[in-house]
Structure formats: C-alpha cells, structure tokens
Design a protein around this motif. Sequence first.
Motif, PDB file in Angstrom:
ATOM      1  N   THR A  90       1.026  -1.630  -0.167  1.00 41.92           N
ATOM      2  CA  THR A  90       0.025   0.047  -0.187  1.00 41.92           C
ATOM      3  C   THR A  90       0.865   1.138  -0.197  1.00 41.92           C
ATOM      4  O   THR A  90       0.151   2.439   0.547  1.00 41.92           O
ATOM      5  CB  THR A  90      -0.574   0.478   0.735  1.00 41.92           C
ATOM      6  N   ASP A 111      -0.147   4.921   0.114  1.00 42.26           N
ATOM      7  CA  ASP A 111       0.001   5.309   1.875  1.00 42.26           C
ATOM      8  C   ASP A 111       0.057   7.171   1.250  1.00 42.26           C
ATOM      9  O   ASP A 111       0.071   7.906   2.112  1.00 42.26           O
ATOM     10  CB  ASP A 111       0.982   4.878   2.929  1.00 42.26           C
ATOM     11  N   PRO A 146      -1.259   3.954   9.659  1.00 40.33           N
ATOM     12  CA  PRO A 146      -2.457   3.824   8.546  1.00 40.33           C
ATOM     13  C   PRO A 146      -4.330   3.834   9.299  1.00 40.33           C
ATOM     14  O   PRO A 146      -5.516   3.478   8.926  1.00 40.33           O
ATOM     15  CB  PRO A 146      -2.678   1.957   8.416  1.00 40.33           C
TER      16      PRO A 146
END
Length: 164
Positions: free
Chosen positions: A78, A82, A147
Amino acid sequence: MRHKAFFYLFLFSLLIVVLLYANNKNMYKAEARKIEIAHKRIDIVRDSLKAAKADLIEAKYFSLENNADAQEYFNYKTLDKDIVRIKEEVLALNHQEDGNPLVPYGKINGEKCIVNKIEVLNHRWLIAEFYAGDLRGEVLVKYFFNPEKPTTFDSIETVLYNKK
C-alpha cells in the motif's frame, strides 16, 4: 539498315542504362551518408539520455522511491496509496480559515498560505511549497504516519522567498 537501327537502339539503351546506374549509385551514396549522419545523431542522443538519466538518479537520491530503508516503514503493498493519503492530508489543511497550519506565517498581506506541491522525502520528512498571494516559500515537515489514525505533522523549518 535494319541492323543499324537495332545497333543504334542498342547503343541508346546501353547509354540510358549506364546513366541510370551512375545516377542510382550517386543516390545510394547520398542516402548512405544520410544514414551515417543519422546514426551519429542517435549515438549523441543516447549519450545525452544516459547523462540525463544519471543526473535524474542523482537528483532523486533523497527520495522515498530510492530509499529502501524508508520504504520498509510502510506496507509495500500500500506504499503508493499511503503516500497519496499523506499528500491529501496536507492539502486538506489548506481549507482552514487562516490557511495551512504547517506554514507558521498565518495570513500574509491578507492572503492565507496555501500548500500547492508536496514531495515525500522519506518515512519521516516531507517538503512542501506554499504561496500567499505573490509570496512563496517552502516548509520542511516532520510527520508520523499510522494507517489507522490521521497523520500528525510538525513544521521543522520554513523559507520565504522575496517577490520576483
């Protein structure tokens, strides 16, 4: 007389063939020179491209793309999402009444400071360009990405440039 006509016709045909051969030979040499020049130009362009690529790699030395240690901080699956999320969170701060709080100047000449360009340097720092009317500057920001939570930002240093 018939033989003379064929003989002259044969000579005339032979003369045309010789002229066409000489003309085509000259055209072939000219095209070969053009191809040789094109190959030299291609080599020059390739050398320039190699130099530009080396300069780009050198210029991007301090970037997240080339820093494997900093990339390990993020989930490699990711990473791109991000980074986009971090940039969006910085840009979302532009909508506050006094401008982006990462820029410590507040309003300048009645104009609020707006961040318009962001570059993530590594897993802890980013640099952003901002403007307020005719003035512009840069801000170095320390951030902590999680996250599950919103990213926290802390301005380290700013630079304000004079009007041009």
